[in-house]
Design a protein around this motif. Structure first.
Motif: not given
Ligand SMILES: [Zn+2]
Ligand SMILES: [Zn+2]
Length: 254
Positions: A12-14, A64-66, A68-71, A164-166, A198-200, A220-222
């Motif tokens: 997640g995030s990085y 899913s979105h722009l 950095a950790d996704h694109c 995605g992130d939500t 922001l996140h779940l 995922t994305h932990v």
């Molecule tokens: Zn993310």
């Protein structure tokens, strides 16, 4: 017949010590060949992708979105397709939010024209089903500080939804309804001062899985600064089906 998902990156995030950031490879045999699409290509993912597929054998990318950790590894992928010793690899479609083409050009410090347009055919998520070989992909807006989407992918009569992130939202519930597998982010932990939309948390991912009646939940994305087992325990309190923690190299038959 089924299709399958290989987790390329799930941090997640990085990128974390064990995994790149967000990226998932989907593969399905169809009409005599294997079709491959990527959901996200976040920081660090392109390197690990080489272990599981020839990067030149990808048919399309869905972002899913722009964040950095996704694109961001689309930058390296641009170089790979443009300058590969076997010759320019041609264009493949890249679906993303509004502004994807310019954003990626800026990320690489390219002029906006041609930017990456000679390598990627940029298309904007519009909610309509997109067909890539056997895959039908529908994007649904979700809540995040930037334009962001959940992806619902169907092939061979089976369905995978990627959050995605939500934060918790109706878009996520709609995208996940009845899916065979829900790949849901769980970046937050219960009991913290979590900002809204922001996140779940693991619990919220579990609640979404229960509401949608999905067959399996993969968290995922932990981020590397959290213990993923906490997300698993939170989700297990509210979802009765099978739950897994994503890890690089995990393969799921959908
Ligand atoms: Zn993310
Ligand atoms: Zn994000």
């Amino acid at each position: 017949m089924t299709f399958r998902m290989t987790v390329i990156g799930c941090s997640g995030s990085y990128p974390g010590p064990e995994s790149p950031a967000s990226s998932y490879l989907l593969e399905c045999a169809h009409e005599g060949r294997t079709w491959r699409i990527l959901m996200d290509l976040g920081s660090g993912a392109l390197g690990v992708l080489h272990r599981y597929a020839d990067p030149l054998q990808i048919d399309a990318v869905f972002l899913s979105h722009l964040h950095a950790d996704h694109c961001l590894d689309l930058c390296g992928y641009y170089v790979l397709r443009r300058y590969h010793p076997t010759g320019h690899a041609g264009r493949i479609p890249v679906w993303g939010p509004h502004g994807t083409a310019d954003r990626m050009a800026r990320a690489y410090d390219l002029p906006l024209d041609p930017g990456m347009h000679e390598e990627f055919d940029f298309r904007i998520h519009d909610g309509l089903p997109v067909q890539v070989g056997p895959f039908s992909v529908v994007t649904t807006p979700v809540v995040h500080p930037v334009e962001a989407y959940a992806l619902r992918v169907t092939a061979e009569g089976r369905t995978l939804t990627f959050s995605g992130d939500t934060g918790p939202c109706r878009g996520l519930d709609e995208a996940a309804a009845g899916a065979d597998l829900l790949l849901a982010e769980a970046a937050f932990m219960e009991g913290k001062d979590n900002p809204p939309d922001l996140h779940l948390t693991g619990r919220e991912a579990g609640e979404a899985a229960t509401k949608a009646g999905v067959g399996r939940l993969v968290l995922t994305h932990v981020p590397a600064w959290h213990d993923p087992k906490v997300a698993l325990e939170e989700a297990a309190d509210v979802y009765d089906g099978p739950i897994d923690l994503a890890h690089t190299g995990a393969v799921y038959k959908i």
